[in-house]
Design an enzyme around this catalytic site. Sequence first.
Site, PDB file in Angstrom:
ATOM      1  CB  SER A  10      24.274 -58.878   2.535  1.00  0.00           C
ATOM      2  OG  SER A  10      25.641 -58.810   2.157  1.00  0.00           O
ATOM      3  CE  LYS A  18      25.416 -54.922   8.523  1.00  0.00           C
ATOM      4  NZ  LYS A  18      25.659 -55.805   9.677  1.00  0.00           N
ATOM      5  CD  GLU A  30      27.664 -51.799  16.288  1.00  0.00           C
ATOM      6  OE1 GLU A  30      27.018 -51.220  17.181  1.00  0.00           O
ATOM      7  OE2 GLU A  30      27.152 -52.625  15.498  1.00  0.00           O
TER       8      GLU A  30
HETATM    9  C1  LIG Z   1      26.695 -55.482   2.752  1.00  0.00           C
HETATM   10  C2  LIG Z   1      27.034 -56.187   4.020  1.00  0.00           C
HETATM   11  N1  LIG Z   1      26.928 -57.509   4.082  1.00  0.00           N
HETATM   12  C3  LIG Z   1      27.233 -58.192   5.192  1.00  0.00           C
HETATM   13  C4  LIG Z   1      27.681 -57.559   6.327  1.00  0.00           C
HETATM   14  C5  LIG Z   1      28.062 -58.403   7.505  1.00  0.00           C
HETATM   15  O1  LIG Z   1      27.190 -58.320   8.579  1.00  0.00           O
HETATM   16  P1  LIG Z   1      26.257 -59.531   8.975  1.00  0.00           P
HETATM   17  O2  LIG Z   1      27.103 -60.752   9.034  1.00  0.00           O
HETATM   18  O3  LIG Z   1      25.697 -59.143  10.294  1.00  0.00           O
HETATM   19  O4  LIG Z   1      25.198 -59.644   7.946  1.00  0.00           O
HETATM   20  C6  LIG Z   1      27.797 -56.167   6.329  1.00  0.00           C
HETATM   21  C7  LIG Z   1      28.256 -55.438   7.529  1.00  0.00           C
HETATM   22  O5  LIG Z   1      28.522 -54.278   7.558  1.00  0.00           O
HETATM   23  C8  LIG Z   1      27.463 -55.465   5.147  1.00  0.00           C
HETATM   24  O6  LIG Z   1      27.572 -54.134   5.089  1.00  0.00           O
END
Ligand SMILES: Cc1ncc(COP(=O)(O)O)c(C=O)c1O
Lengths: 393, 258
Positions: free
Chosen positions: A378, A88, A110
């Site tokens: 992620s 993020k 948000e």
């Molecule tokens: C660790 C992590 N992965 C994935 C996401 C999902 O978001 P996005 O689909 O925009 O990557 C989030 C959202 O808060 C997250 O914290």
Amino acid sequence: MNDSSERGKFGRYGGQFVPEVLMPALYELETGYLKYREDPNFQRELDTYLSDFAGRPTPLYHAKRLSREYGATIYLKREDLVHGGAHKLNNAIGQALLAKYMGKERIIAETGAGQHGIATAMAAASVGIASEVYMGVTDMKRQQMNVYRMELMGCKVHPVTSGSQTLKDAINEAMRDWVANVETTHYLLGSVVGPHPYPSLVRDLQSVVGREARAQILEKEKRLPDSIIACTGGGSNSIGIFYPFLKDDVKLYAIEAGGSGLRNTKTAALHSASLSTGSEGILHGARTKILQDEYGQILESHSIAPGLDYAGVGPELAYLAETGRIIPANVQDDEALAAFHELSRLEGIIPALESAHALAYLKKAEGELEDLIIVNISGRGDKDLKSVMELQR
Amino acid sequence: MKDVSEAFTDKKALITYICAGDPKIDATEAIVEALIRGGTDLIELGLPFSDPIADGPTIQAATQRALKEGMNPDLFFKLAKKLPGDVPYAVMTYYNLIFHRGIERFVRDCKESGISGIIVPDLPPEEAGELHETSMRYGVHSIHFIAPTTRRERIERITRDASGFIYLVARLGVTGAREDLKEETRSLIERVKTPIPKAVGFGISTPAQVREVIRSGADGAIVGSAIVEIIAKNKDNIRRTCEEVERFTRRLKEGITG
Ligand SMILES: Cc1ncc(COP(=O)(O)O)c(C=O)c1O
């Protein structure tokens, strides 16, 4: 931002479905972004933040024991090692810097799980801008530590009590704030959702993930991967890693939250699989795939992973899924939970429950995936320990 | 069926907003009649949407009540058909409900149920082409917004395409009652030059404010949250609601005429 025949559109998806009050701000943001991304000072400063503050580049790690388990060569893109513990920050730091260059005095955002809220608080503190974050009361209870983290960094957290009191309502409330304070405030949207230019802006800022992964895999394996797997809520980590591979012969899997099953009640979905099961509609400023009832009322969504718990998805992903370039799939809560444990045990890496959805697809698709695979981790799972512990009891 | 433009014929218009189905599905007709007795010139009927981003807490709460009562687009049009023809009606809703029903079908349903204006707060002119074109074909007005942040060239473009009346957003922010009326409202009224009637809404809640916007050159004043608050206060007593709504509407109307 060079994606469309029509401004801000991906095929027929995307657009700018917002109150007139906000239109000048969206134009201003687009112009500001196009200007500063060509500005060497801005770029230099962003690069420095990404390396020295966020800790980039993140490693591409060969997960040997996981590879053996699935009989494939599996690499993990380690976004869990980004400062704050998730991808993020790549977006938040870029937008916070942009807001500063554009002369904004205040940033709002948000957050669902709190990851984007934390990234925003970190980014705002480091560039020196005031930040305020909207968070549903339900999520605040689930993520108390994250609320405190944001506050430590000088961010004001506003509890959102409207609607289902989760991410969707936090976005509603942030948009209402923005409508009232648009002249001084930048809305730092956390994923590739919302009105143009956000889906393109956030994608561009997140595609650093894919650019690095591409160079890294070429260096390590001397070839491109067969498949890339990423979890998909709004879609920023998935499009971030996919984007630099779009023109290549690489299979791109966008894994959504199947929750406790792909069923709906009258007002709620038991899942968050908008790409795989949703229908076309308009949510939070964009035409995209959404979860809605027979009349177009937005359904509440569900996932064990708070960051995936959203009734919409980025318009570009909706477009790429429709053209067949990306492959949407989903895994359920229990499959993600199993993958969460598996990676922790096999590799000594505790993934975010969101990322665990991408990992779970390794099992679900077993046999179907070819040899060389990148999974985007992620985020790290520290934020989820409490809920996983509670589930186990 | 009266056309929304008739609300402005040879007079200044009081425009009142209520959310259909709030607090009960079968209360709407009685509240509409009370508004008419009080002297409203045009009624904006809210068709409730789950995620009303342009609305403040008062109308959000009304929306929630109406949805809980089971209000939906089918019921809405059925209800609209039964309303008295003394005044024109416009529907106020969010774009997803229109998009989901199908633009053509939505506009046709408006036409057939006596609704001659469509107000969509999350549909800027950039995206309004299809609704605007379809509305014109059916002789229904798709109402455009101008906000304090709208600059000159944009104002010109919006007024050029406008039909029925133009909705001037009195101030930055969402709907909801506010005490003061800002200089920005007056300057906005002055900046928008068009033969099409200009009605000012968002934050207008007292007879004094109604008087002020009309004196500043507006052709109409739109009052929503202040009326919805009366409805919220007397949820269980519709007769009382109607009496109070009628009385309050009459006072607002004095702001128009006096
Ligand atoms: C660790 C992590 N992965 C994935 C996401 C999902 O978001 P996005 O689909 O925009 O990557 C989030 C959202 O808060 C997250 O914290």
